[in-house]
Design a protein around this motif. Structure first.
Motif, PDB file in Angstrom:
ATOM      1  N   VAL A 274       9.715  27.558  -4.852  1.00  0.00           N
ATOM      2  CA  VAL A 274       8.478  28.338  -4.749  1.00  0.00           C
ATOM      3  C   VAL A 274       7.398  27.534  -5.470  1.00  0.00           C
ATOM      4  N   SER A 275       6.542  26.857  -4.709  1.00  0.00           N
ATOM      5  CA  SER A 275       5.523  26.001  -5.321  1.00  0.00           C
ATOM      6  C   SER A 275       4.281  25.965  -4.434  1.00  0.00           C
ATOM      7  N   HIS A 276       3.241  25.303  -4.954  1.00  0.00           N
ATOM      8  CA  HIS A 276       2.002  25.194  -4.184  1.00  0.00           C
ATOM      9  C   HIS A 276       2.220  24.361  -2.926  1.00  0.00           C
ATOM     10  N   LYS A 277       3.013  23.303  -3.029  1.00  0.00           N
ATOM     11  CA  LYS A 277       3.281  22.455  -1.872  1.00  0.00           C
ATOM     12  C   LYS A 277       4.246  23.119  -0.894  1.00  0.00           C
ATOM     13  N   LYS A 278       5.151  23.901  -1.452  1.00  0.00           N
ATOM     14  CA  LYS A 278       6.147  24.575  -0.602  1.00  0.00           C
ATOM     15  C   LYS A 278       6.151  26.074  -0.905  1.00  0.00           C
ATOM     16  N   PRO A 279       5.164  26.795  -0.397  1.00  0.00           N
ATOM     17  CA  PRO A 279       5.145  28.247  -0.635  1.00  0.00           C
ATOM     18  C   PRO A 279       6.309  28.931   0.083  1.00  0.00           C
ATOM     19  N   LEU A 280       6.786  29.970  -0.540  1.00  0.00           N
ATOM     20  CA  LEU A 280       7.896  30.748   0.034  1.00  0.00           C
ATOM     21  C   LEU A 280       7.343  32.007   0.681  1.00  0.00           C
ATOM     22  N   THR A 281       7.699  32.216   1.921  1.00  0.00           N
ATOM     23  CA  THR A 281       7.258  33.409   2.653  1.00  0.00           C
ATOM     24  C   THR A 281       8.460  34.281   2.965  1.00  0.00           C
ATOM     25  N   ILE A 282       8.404  35.515   2.520  1.00  0.00           N
ATOM     26  CA  ILE A 282       9.471  36.495   2.776  1.00  0.00           C
ATOM     27  C   ILE A 282       8.903  37.585   3.680  1.00  0.00           C
ATOM     28  N   GLN A 283       9.570  37.800   4.789  1.00  0.00           N
ATOM     29  CA  GLN A 283       9.132  38.824   5.746  1.00  0.00           C
ATOM     30  C   GLN A 283      10.157  39.953   5.787  1.00  0.00           C
ATOM     31  N   ILE A 284       9.638  41.177   5.703  1.00  0.00           N
ATOM     32  CA  ILE A 284      10.494  42.367   5.770  1.00  0.00           C
ATOM     33  C   ILE A 284       9.977  43.227   6.914  1.00  0.00           C
ATOM     34  N   TYR A 285      10.804  43.440   7.908  1.00  0.00           N
ATOM     35  CA  TYR A 285      10.348  44.198   9.079  1.00  0.00           C
ATOM     36  C   TYR A 285      11.523  44.955   9.694  1.00  0.00           C
ATOM     37  N   ALA A 286      11.182  45.952  10.500  1.00  0.00           N
ATOM     38  CA  ALA A 286      12.191  46.776  11.175  1.00  0.00           C
ATOM     39  C   ALA A 286      12.308  46.325  12.625  1.00  0.00           C
ATOM     40  N   ASP A 287      13.518  46.416  13.180  1.00  0.00           N
ATOM     41  CA  ASP A 287      13.685  46.087  14.592  1.00  0.00           C
ATOM     42  C   ASP A 287      14.099  47.321  15.369  1.00  0.00           C
ATOM     43  N   MET A 288      14.202  47.164  16.644  1.00  0.00           N
ATOM     44  CA  MET A 288      14.469  48.304  17.532  1.00  0.00           C
ATOM     45  C   MET A 288      15.908  48.797  17.427  1.00  0.00           C
ATOM     46  N   PHE A 289      16.762  48.063  16.736  1.00  0.00           N
ATOM     47  CA  PHE A 289      18.163  48.452  16.611  1.00  0.00           C
ATOM     48  C   PHE A 289      18.456  49.144  15.282  1.00  0.00           C
ATOM     49  N   ASP A 290      17.423  49.713  14.673  1.00  0.00           N
ATOM     50  CA  ASP A 290      17.574  50.438  13.401  1.00  0.00           C
ATOM     51  C   ASP A 290      18.127  49.568  12.290  1.00  0.00           C
ATOM     52  N   HIS A 291      17.545  48.387  12.152  1.00  0.00           N
ATOM     53  CA  HIS A 291      17.868  47.494  11.050  1.00  0.00           C
ATOM     54  C   HIS A 291      16.592  47.101  10.319  1.00  0.00           C
ATOM     55  N   ILE A 292      16.728  46.855   9.025  1.00  0.00           N
ATOM     56  CA  ILE A 292      15.669  46.204   8.265  1.00  0.00           C
ATOM     57  C   ILE A 292      16.056  44.734   8.133  1.00  0.00           C
ATOM     58  N   THR A 293      15.167  43.852   8.523  1.00  0.00           N
ATOM     59  CA  THR A 293      15.430  42.421   8.462  1.00  0.00           C
ATOM     60  C   THR A 293      14.604  41.795   7.347  1.00  0.00           C
ATOM     61  N   VAL A 294      15.272  41.044   6.481  1.00  0.00           N
ATOM     62  CA  VAL A 294      14.603  40.297   5.412  1.00  0.00           C
ATOM     63  C   VAL A 294      14.865  38.823   5.690  1.00  0.00           C
ATOM     64  N   THR A 295      13.787  38.074   5.938  1.00  0.00           N
ATOM     65  CA  THR A 295      13.934  36.661   6.280  1.00  0.00           C
ATOM     66  C   THR A 295      12.984  35.809   5.453  1.00  0.00           C
ATOM     67  N   ASN A 296      13.395  34.612   5.159  1.00  0.00           N
ATOM     68  CA  ASN A 296      12.536  33.678   4.422  1.00  0.00           C
ATOM     69  C   ASN A 296      12.724  32.267   4.949  1.00  0.00           C
ATOM     70  N   ASN A 297      11.652  31.464   4.851  1.00  0.00           N
ATOM     71  CA  ASN A 297      11.768  30.055   5.219  1.00  0.00           C
ATOM     72  C   ASN A 297      12.695  29.361   4.226  1.00  0.00           C
ATOM     73  N   LEU A 298      13.550  28.504   4.762  1.00  0.00           N
ATOM     74  CA  LEU A 298      14.608  27.913   3.946  1.00  0.00           C
ATOM     75  C   LEU A 298      14.134  26.597   3.343  1.00  0.00           C
ATOM     76  N   GLN A 299      14.088  26.534   2.022  1.00  0.00           N
ATOM     77  CA  GLN A 299      13.749  25.317   1.280  1.00  0.00           C
ATOM     78  C   GLN A 299      14.536  25.333  -0.028  1.00  0.00           C
ATOM     79  N   LYS A 300      15.807  25.050   0.103  1.00  0.00           N
ATOM     80  CA  LYS A 300      16.746  25.214  -1.005  1.00  0.00           C
ATOM     81  C   LYS A 300      16.411  24.280  -2.165  1.00  0.00           C
ATOM     82  N   LYS A 301      16.678  24.767  -3.366  1.00  0.00           N
ATOM     83  CA  LYS A 301      16.469  23.969  -4.568  1.00  0.00           C
ATOM     84  C   LYS A 301      17.517  22.864  -4.643  1.00  0.00           C
TER      85      LYS A 301
END
Length: 361
Positions: A274-301
């Motif tokens: 999580v840095s200025h050059k590599k910001p981390l974006t986490i998205q939380i949203y619902a889908d039509m199949f009654d799930h909550i999805t939590v996704t983030n761009n992958l940039q492992k330490k």
């Protein structure tokens, strides 16, 4: 010590010997009651044991094939009737063909065959085969019951472990240390923001204390708590961390395990840069199949922090305790995604209470 297969073979042949002996003894007792002059011929017991060996081994081979084509775990009722039918048919064929042609004709060729006696013999054998199928069914149900008890105990243990871990997370030193550091810097630079920070921190810990013993909570309450949590971490990471939430109001009455979303956000921050050059974006949203999805761009330490690897495991275990719906985890080179099922109030909570009642019993 003898190998296991030798012990198994020894037991198999002993059981065949006993089955043939006692079945012939039962028939002799029946005929002794029917006919006063009935004579017991002990040499016939050898033939009975031979017939038992053919029938039992034939049934064993048939049942091994049925374990593949019609397993007990599939359609139990169908398996029972197929096994009973095939085993009884095999036994009838052996009794009608082998017994008449290979045993009685060789041992006593002049013996008079009485139809009623043959019916009695075949009926007793078929009943014994049917009883054997009931024994197999009983053993399967017993093993399934024992497995279910073991699974319930495992879920109970993992649920207790989760509660213990959740209690530790209430005073998570790392999170509290970072929060106090942020607060100390705000006190000197922006007292209004510092005051708001304290209020949000109090809301986070109040939520934890109020909901620590609950299995499920409404998604609306979880999202309210999440806003306070996001405010705290946003002050720490600023624009380097973005959390986007898109969940329609109509889905917020559904249920979710408390602090699930917070744990997934912490998991993403812990394992990614999580840095200025590599910001981390986490998205939380619902889908039509009654799930909550939590996704983030992958940039492992490159240098990973210490991890006990219990975050996702505990979430999966909790959902295994309260529902048969699974946590879905996806990962590729670009993103990491976790899909969490939303629970229905009536169905899922009743299922939870039934599971808890079985455990308590």
């Amino acid at each position: 010590m003898a190998p296991l297969y030798q012990k198994t073979m020894w037991w198999r042949w002993l059981s065949i010997l006993l089955k043939g002996f006692f079945l012939k003894l039962l028939l002799d007792l029946v005929f002794k009651l029917l006919y006063r002059n009935y004579e017991i011929v002990w040499t016939d017991y050898l033939g009975a044991i031979l017939l038992a060996a053919v029938i039992v081994e034939g049934m064993r081979q048939i049942n091994k094939r049925l374990d593949v084509t019609y397993p007990w775990d599939g359609d139990t009722k169908r398996r029972f009737f197929v096994q009973a039918g095939t085993n009884m048919l095999l036994s009838l064929l052996v009794m009608l063909v082998l017994r008449r042609l290979m045993v009685q004709r060789l041992i006593n060729p002049d013996e008079f065959v009485k139809l009623s006696d043959e019916l009695i013999v075949n009926t007793v054998v078929l009943l014994a085969v049917l009883a054997s199928t009931f024994v197999d069914l009983g053993l399967y149900l017993l093993n399934k019951w024992r497995f279910s008890l073991a699974e319930l105990e495992r879920f109970k243990k993992e649920n207790i472990e989760f509660h213990f871990e959740m209690l530790k997370n209430q005073v998570n030193p790392h999170f509290l240390f970072n929060s106090l550091n942020t607060l100390s810097s705000l006190i000197y630079t922006n007292q209004d923001t510092a005051a708001k920070f304290v209020r949000q921190l109090a809301r986070v810990y109040r939520y934890v204390l109020e909901n620590r013993d609950k299995e499920v909570i409404s998604l609306k309450e979880e999202l309210t708590f999440l806003q306070s949590f996001i405010y705290l971490i946003h002050l720490r990471f600023s624009e380097n961390l973005k959390v986007e939430i898109d969940i329609p109001e109509k889905m917020q009455h559904k249920l979710i395990a408390p602090m699930t979303l917070q744990m997934l956000i912490e998991n993403a921050i812990k394992h990614n840069i999580v840095s200025h050059k590599k910001p981390l974006t986490i998205q939380i949203y619902a889908d039509m199949f009654d799930h909550i999805t939590v996704t983030n761009n992958l940039q492992k330490k490159e240098v990973r922090e210490y991890s006990s690897n219990i975050g996702l495991k505990n979430i999966s275990s909790r959902y295994g305790f309260i529902t048969d719906r699974k946590i879905i985890i996806e990962e590729n080179r670009d993103y990491f995604k976790v899909r969490v099922p939303l629970l229905e109030k009536v169905y899922e909570t009743s299922m939870l209470s039934e599971t808890a009642n079985r455990i308590n019993k």
